[in-house]
Design a protein around this motif. Structure first.
Motif, PDB file in Angstrom:
ATOM      1  N   VAL A 101       0.844  -1.207   0.000  1.00 31.14           N
ATOM      2  CA  VAL A 101       0.000   0.000   0.000  1.00 31.14           C
ATOM      3  C   VAL A 101       0.878   1.255   0.000  1.00 31.14           C
ATOM      4  CG1 VAL A 101      -1.826   1.233   1.231  1.00 31.14           C
ATOM      5  CG2 VAL A 101      -1.839  -1.279   1.182  1.00 31.14           C
ATOM      6  N   GLU A 102       1.886   1.261   0.844  1.00 27.36           N
ATOM      7  CA  GLU A 102       2.809   2.398   0.943  1.00 27.36           C
ATOM      8  C   GLU A 102       3.457   2.691  -0.427  1.00 27.36           C
ATOM      9  OE1 GLU A 102       3.495   4.014   4.058  1.00 27.36           O
ATOM     10  OE2 GLU A 102       4.710   5.421   2.881  1.00 27.36           O
ATOM     11  N   VAL A 134      -2.335  -0.780   9.564  1.00 28.02           N
ATOM     12  CA  VAL A 134      -3.208  -1.941   9.477  1.00 28.02           C
ATOM     13  C   VAL A 134      -4.342  -1.755  10.488  1.00 28.02           C
ATOM     14  CG1 VAL A 134      -1.750  -3.265  11.088  1.00 28.02           C
ATOM     15  CG2 VAL A 134      -3.298  -4.476   9.555  1.00 28.02           C
ATOM     16  N   ALA A 135      -5.585  -2.020  10.063  1.00 23.66           N
ATOM     17  CA  ALA A 135      -6.744  -1.828  10.941  1.00 23.66           C
ATOM     18  C   ALA A 135      -7.286  -3.148  11.461  1.00 23.66           C
ATOM     19  CB  ALA A 135      -7.847  -1.080  10.195  1.00 23.66           C
ATOM     20  N   ARG A 165      -9.623   2.977   2.754  1.00 25.52           N
ATOM     21  CA  ARG A 165      -9.204   1.653   3.207  1.00 25.52           C
ATOM     22  C   ARG A 165      -9.093   0.707   2.019  1.00 25.52           C
ATOM     23  NH1 ARG A 165     -14.026   0.051   7.141  1.00 25.52           N
ATOM     24  NH2 ARG A 165     -13.143   1.910   8.116  1.00 25.52           N
ATOM     25  N   ILE A 166      -8.246  -0.284   2.158  1.00 28.50           N
ATOM     26  CA  ILE A 166      -8.106  -1.261   1.064  1.00 28.50           C
ATOM     27  C   ILE A 166      -7.766  -2.632   1.643  1.00 28.50           C
ATOM     28  CG2 ILE A 166      -5.638  -0.777   0.574  1.00 28.50           C
ATOM     29  CD1 ILE A 166      -6.727  -0.907  -2.490  1.00 28.50           C
ATOM     30  N   PHE A 218      -6.070  -2.298   5.342  1.00 23.09           N
ATOM     31  CA  PHE A 218      -5.152  -1.202   5.641  1.00 23.09           C
ATOM     32  C   PHE A 218      -5.870   0.123   5.412  1.00 23.09           C
ATOM     33  CE2 PHE A 218      -2.345  -4.733   5.014  1.00 23.09           C
ATOM     34  CZ  PHE A 218      -1.283  -4.492   5.873  1.00 23.09           C
ATOM     35  N   VAL A 219      -5.488   1.119   6.198  1.00 21.19           N
ATOM     36  CA  VAL A 219      -6.054   2.463   6.059  1.00 21.19           C
ATOM     37  C   VAL A 219      -4.932   3.429   5.707  1.00 21.19           C
ATOM     38  CG1 VAL A 219      -7.207   4.355   7.291  1.00 21.19           C
ATOM     39  CG2 VAL A 219      -7.888   1.985   7.730  1.00 21.19           C
ATOM     40  N   ALA A 220      -5.175   4.281   4.712  1.00 22.81           N
ATOM     41  CA  ALA A 220      -4.238   5.362   4.378  1.00 22.81           C
ATOM     42  C   ALA A 220      -4.914   6.689   4.706  1.00 22.81           C
ATOM     43  CB  ALA A 220      -3.875   5.318   2.897  1.00 22.81           C
ATOM     44  N   LYS A 221      -4.143   7.585   5.292  1.00 17.78           N
ATOM     45  CA  LYS A 221      -4.669   8.881   5.727  1.00 17.78           C
ATOM     46  C   LYS A 221      -3.707   9.940   5.201  1.00 17.78           C
ATOM     47  CE  LYS A 221      -6.097  10.544  10.170  1.00 17.78           C
ATOM     48  NZ  LYS A 221      -6.011  10.340  11.622  1.00 17.78           N
TER      49      LYS A 221
END
Lengths: 158, 158
Positions: free
Chosen positions: B72-73, B87-88, B128-129, B150-153
């Protein structure tokens, strides 16, 4: 086994764990408490930190998994049962970042009984049990929670 | 960004990870490959061993979680997006013991598209993905599998 023997039994297991699992040693886990129903493992933030300055997710899972594994392993040792114990499945929720030293706590999941587990183990030589673990947060809410299924398999069954 | 730039980009991220996350460093994770859709991280058995002589469950989760996080990063960095990624939630199945050096592989979960994720991130600053990861086993079957959200903010949104 009397309650006063529980702490040394748990301490022996944590010592064994740290000397046989390098990652548990670099995480610097330590026994918080064990009363037969609940085990608490402590971990310092520094060796478990991530790039954001809070606890690494892998360390949060590991401390909860080790707490759950220890809970099952100790229940067996107290009854003189020699088993291999391993985690089969786990679901983890990461709810809040952890900015300080932390702990993982494990107990049986709600409604789960040791009696059923030991009866199945006695009749089949193998049994599973569900454990609930968490990392308490800085507020009243947990920072992470885990439910996990552990399997015990009798080692010297013929 | 051309495909030839993907490997150095991924290598930079793994170097950063090892220098900022002590547990990733003691696990000795290394980049296997990255092609934009799938990332492979390698880990040697020795620093990740458990008391039974196979890979510690915490290390299996960690290598899969780090592979998912890196996937993701890197997708964000390739598009010049500066986000916090965490990670959520994750579900892990431990299917077989791992007796040798191992690897964690991550890709998007079936049916999940990057386009939806980036569109949500653009409109809400947060998205989120779902990622699927596994540790391949010695046979054709995986030794462990993980699905994780995973969540990206966005970091510098105003």
């Amino acid at each position: 086994m009397s309650d006063t023997e529980l702490t040394p039994l748990a301490q022996d297991l944590i010592d064994f764990t740290r000397s046989h699992i390098p990652q548990a040693d670099t995480m610097a886990i330590a026994l918080g408490s064990y009363d037969g129903e609940r085990i608490v493992l402590n971990a310092p933030l520094q060796p478990n930190i991530n790039d954001k300055g809070c606890a690494f997710g892998g360390s949060l899972v590991s401390v909860m998994t080790l707490a759950g594994w220890s809970l099952v392993e100790l229940a067996l040792r107290r009854r003189g049962l020699d088993c291999d114990v391993f985690v089969a499945e786990s679901t983890v929720r990461y709810l809040a970042p952890v900015w300080s030293d932390f702990r993982g706590e494990a107990r049986l999941a709600p409604g789960v009984e040791w009696d059923t587990f030991f009866a199945t183990l006695a009749s089949r030589g193998r049994a599973r049990i569900e454990v609930a673990a968490d990392v308490p947060g800085e507020e009243a809410e947990p920072a992470a929670t885990m439910t996990a299924r552990f399997v015990a398999k009798r080692r010297s069954s013929t």
